[in-house]
Design an enzyme around this catalytic site. Structure first.
Site, PDB file in Angstrom:
ATOM      1  CB  SER A 271      -0.883   0.006   1.243  1.00 47.13           C
ATOM      2  OG  SER A 271      -0.079   0.245   2.379  1.00 47.13           O
ATOM      3  CE  LYS A 272      -0.344   8.452  -0.438  1.00 44.75           C
ATOM      4  NZ  LYS A 272      -1.397   9.339  -0.021  1.00 44.75           N
ATOM      5  NE  ARG A 273      -1.616   4.554   6.641  1.00 44.40           N
ATOM      6  CZ  ARG A 273      -2.393   3.800   7.421  1.00 44.40           C
ATOM      7  NH1 ARG A 273      -1.861   2.873   8.180  1.00 44.40           N
ATOM      8  NH2 ARG A 273      -3.676   3.995   7.442  1.00 44.40           N
ATOM      9  CE1 TYR A 283       0.218   5.835  -5.652  1.00 44.00           C
ATOM     10  CE2 TYR A 283       0.963   7.864  -4.602  1.00 44.00           C
ATOM     11  CZ  TYR A 283       0.061   6.822  -4.694  1.00 44.00           C
ATOM     12  OH  TYR A 283      -0.995   6.783  -3.831  1.00 44.00           O
TER      13      TYR A 283
END
Ligand code: GLU
Length: 506
Positions: A271-273, A283
């Site tokens: 995840s981004k986290r 990204y």
């Protein structure tokens, strides 16, 4: 009769794949990997790679996301053959511009009794949902209860007609509970389901927009898509998609659902986290202030190489591939079923290899955002020479900022451990000797030989000599060859650093 890819029937054998992101945010590396696998598969098979923007859910649309996706693909050189910017014979390539096509198709299903209008209000549906929850069951709108609701199956055609004029409605798929749904995923094999396990899914929403499932199937068919390669999260929708293909009498494309990209520890989806917590990008490009792979100094070809290996392997030990090579050897039979652990160190190692393989000129012209901080009065030759010295030490191009410090900044402090080591070994005398060379403006290339001659009667351990000089120049024992550093910074700056450490030692 079942048909495949209406427009392209005559070319039934030629591969057409698509990447179909929803512009609900930036492209995650999982999405980028999906795009890459589609691209490689198309190129390997002499086919076409399409970009389709799935923007039917206007509420989830995010400003700038479509541009971001297009830019990220471009940065990685994943150029679509057809898409919203270049157009093509299967366009438009934005779902929001294809409403007429969906309307035509939904009308067809209704006429043939494969789908029906439903007029139930959101309040009525949530009441039914609560009711089901009260009985500890999950609410499903399907063959067992569809006649209890307000729809074109439970009402006469006159009633339906007037409801259509007065009431908001959706269109639902009429699922036959007795139908045995068989789907085949090329990576995971056969999946079987009973129609009774699937509810009468909404195909067209009250705002006249198709749902993801309906638009996706209609588009894949009408764009002549032969292979659907997408993330594993869509596997649960596959049976429903098959039912929609069957309702039209179409042959479904070949499906391949890619394994998840997992957290570095292996448990759960990346995840981004995770990126924020562990300090790596998720990204490709910067998004709202958080740096992407590009801004951290990845070469796009290195990121592509790393992502290719995240869920696929060539069946050999080879790990570094040019983009061309990948296009030749990519083989979907070697895509793994299980999740692939994201490993930032491995990604950096691949980047390091690509930096090694790329000549200085290319780095300076393609990635000058990482070299602009070098003084403007430095000649091309000097820049290139400095770069050549640190190149081997780079894992990310952003490392250049810290690596170049040896050329740009005099040391602020000296590592205490090294100072302790030199204590009693007379580093001052060594430094004084180098000061003499600098003052006489002897070129740094000659220093090594000279100091060896000078040391013949003195017999300082050579390590001590080198450590003294390095400490003076860098402040610690890291960095490229010391004489090379002197060469780049020149005798004037070298002298300044030598005098500075001498004061400190005294
Ligand atoms: N719009 C879907 C997504 O963003 C595409 C799924 C598919 O490829 O069918 O994940």
């Amino acid at each position: 009769m079942a048909t495949q890819g209406v427009i392209f029937e005559e070319k039934r054998m030629s591969v057409r794949v698509r990447f179909a992101p929803s512009p609900t945010g930036p492209l995650h590396i999982g999405g980028l990997r999906t795009a890459l696998y589609n691209y490689l598969f198309a190129k390997k098979n002499g086919g076409k790679f399409l970009l389709r923007i799935e923007d039917t859910d206007q509420n989830r649309k995010v400003e700038g996301a479509e541009d971001y996706i297009i830019n990220a693909l471009e940065w990685c050189d994943l150029k679509p053959d057809e898409g919203p910017l270049l157009g093509g014979k299967a366009g438009p390539y934005r779902q929001s511009e294809r409403k007429k096509i969906y309307k035509k198709h939904i009308d067809l299903l209704i006429r043939e009794g494969k789908a029906y209008y439903a007029f139930d209000s959101p309040e009525e549906l949530s009441k039914a949902r609560l009711n089901a929850e009260g009985k500890k069951t999950t609410f499903k709108y399907d063959a067992r209860n569809r006649l209890e609701f307000i729809n074109s199956l439970s009402r006469s055609s006159e009633e339906t007609k007037s409801l259509l004029e007065t009431t908001a409605y959706v269109v639902r798929l009429k699922v036959d509970p007795k139908k045995n749904v068989q789907v085949n995923d090329k990576i995971r094999g056969k999946i079987e389901m009973q129609g009774s396990e699937i509810d009468d899914k909404i195909l067209m929403k009250a705002d006249g927009m198709p749902t993801y499932h309906f638009a996706n199937v209609v588009d894949d068919h009408s764009m002549g898509i032969t292979h659907v390669i997408r993330g594993e999260e869509w596997l649960p929708s596959l049976a429903l998609h098959q039912l929609i293909y069957d309702a039209f009498g179409w042959i479904a494309p070949i499906f391949m659902h890619l394994p998840l990209i997992l957290k570095p520890q292996g448990k759960g989806k990346l995840s981004k986290r995770d990126g924020e917590k562990m300090g790596f990008p998720v990204y490709p490009l910067e998004w709202q202030g958080s740096k992407g792979f590009k801004e951290r100094g990845f070469l796009p070809e290195a990121l592509v190489n790393y992502l290719a290996l995240l869920g696929w392997n060539p069946g050999t030990e080879k790990e570094i591939f040019s983009f061309q090579e990948l296009q030749q050897i990519f083989d979907t039979d070697k895509i793994q079923k299980g999740g692939a652990k994201f490993d930032f160190d491995k990604a950096k190692w691949v980047n390091h290899k690509f930096i090694e393989l790329t000549d200085e000129k290319t780095i300076f012209s393609r990635f000058n955002e990482f070299t602009y901080h070098l003084p403007s009065d430095w000649s091309e030759k000097k820049r290139t020479a400095a770069y050549a010295l640190v190149k081997k030490r780079l894992f990310l191009l952003e490392d250049l900022i810290s690596e170049n410090r040896v050329f740009l900044d005099d040391p602020e402090e000296y590592e205490p451990k090294v100072l302790k080591k030199l204590k009693g070994k007379e580093p001052q005398k060594i430094i004084l000797q180098f000061i003499e060379y600098a003052k006489k403006d002897i070129p740094a290339e000659e220093w090594k030989e000279k100091i060896q001659g000078w040391n013949e009667e003195r017999n300082y351990p050579f390590g001590i000599i080198m450590q003294s000089l390095r400490l003076a120049l860098v402040g610690n024992l890291s960095g490229p060859d010391v004489f090379d550093i002197c060469n780049i910074i020149g005798n004037k700056i070298t002298l300044r650093r030598l005098e500075k450490i001498l004061t400190h030692l005294n």
